[in-house]
Design an enzyme around this catalytic site. Sequence first.
Site, PDB file in Angstrom:
ATOM      1  N   THR A  10       0.892  -1.202   0.000  1.00  0.00           N
ATOM      2  CA  THR A  10      -0.011   0.011  -0.090  1.00  0.00           C
ATOM      3  C   THR A  10       0.910   1.326  -0.229  1.00  0.00           C
ATOM      4  OG1 THR A  10      -1.754  -1.212   1.336  1.00  0.00           O
ATOM      5  CG2 THR A  10      -2.027   1.268   1.257  1.00  0.00           C
ATOM      6  N   ARG A  79      -6.017   3.452   9.891  1.00  0.00           N
ATOM      7  CA  ARG A  79      -5.833   4.443   8.890  1.00  0.00           C
ATOM      8  C   ARG A  79      -7.106   5.152   8.798  1.00  0.00           C
ATOM      9  NH1 ARG A  79      -9.003   2.149   4.985  1.00  0.00           N
ATOM     10  NH2 ARG A  79      -8.967  -0.555   5.235  1.00  0.00           N
ATOM     11  N   ILE A 128      -8.466  -6.500   5.607  1.00  0.00           N
ATOM     12  CA  ILE A 128      -9.242  -5.564   6.375  1.00  0.00           C
ATOM     13  C   ILE A 128      -8.336  -4.443   6.189  1.00  0.00           C
ATOM     14  CG2 ILE A 128      -9.830  -4.785   8.727  1.00  0.00           C
ATOM     15  CD1 ILE A 128     -10.650  -7.602   9.196  1.00  0.00           C
ATOM     16  N   HIS A 129      -6.781  -4.848   6.212  1.00  0.00           N
ATOM     17  CA  HIS A 129      -5.732  -3.651   6.124  1.00  0.00           C
ATOM     18  C   HIS A 129      -6.021  -2.446   6.951  1.00  0.00           C
ATOM     19  CE1 HIS A 129      -2.639  -3.963   3.196  1.00  0.00           C
ATOM     20  NE2 HIS A 129      -2.471  -2.755   3.028  1.00  0.00           N
ATOM     21  N   ALA A 130      -6.041  -2.617   8.231  1.00  0.00           N
ATOM     22  CA  ALA A 130      -6.558  -1.775   9.242  1.00  0.00           C
ATOM     23  C   ALA A 130      -5.485  -0.454   9.245  1.00  0.00           C
ATOM     24  CB  ALA A 130      -6.648  -2.371  10.680  1.00  0.00           C
TER      25      ALA A 130
END
Length: 193
Positions: A10, A79, A128-130
């Site tokens: 990312t 984020r 989920i990429h928290a």
Amino acid sequence: MKFIYPEGATPFNQDDAAALIPKHITTQDQLNEWEQVNIIEGERWLFSRKRKNILTVEFLKNIHKRMFDKTWKWAGEFRKYNPNIGVPYLLIQEKLRHLCDDATYWVNNKVYSIDEIAARFHHRLVAIHAFPNGNGRHARLMADALLVQLGAARFSWGKETLVKPSQTRSQYIKALKQADKENYKALLNFVRS
């Protein structure tokens, strides 16, 4: 500093990049090395004693903070924007709570093997990429922590770093994409390779 993003990584937004704590870092390699030292400190803390319940949102935030607290001011904070991957940021807390509840159910009811529980947990945590960054490393360490808590050996994760571009990282990304389609075979093979 110019960041280089391997496949599946990312990109930082400007605010995230500006939150770098060590000001002497000017290259991606220096950043990777610094982060790795910080992650090892977090890992030592994690495995220094038996933890009661790691399947909570607070614990997920705490270990991310311990992994990156000497690198990023936002360590352990979710984020606050929607990048190219992950759930909408307003749903992070809810999705993590559901994941922790699901994993607890899988464990208590022996729904899957221990390896499959950890692999599925890892996959959903990555999806989920928290956090602004470090999600893959965080999810791998959390999967390992879950394995240890359940009395199993940690995963080998291809026996190679997954931070830099490589054939092994490509294989890992492909396995995650298969898991996106509910096919966990490649991921289960990869985690013990």
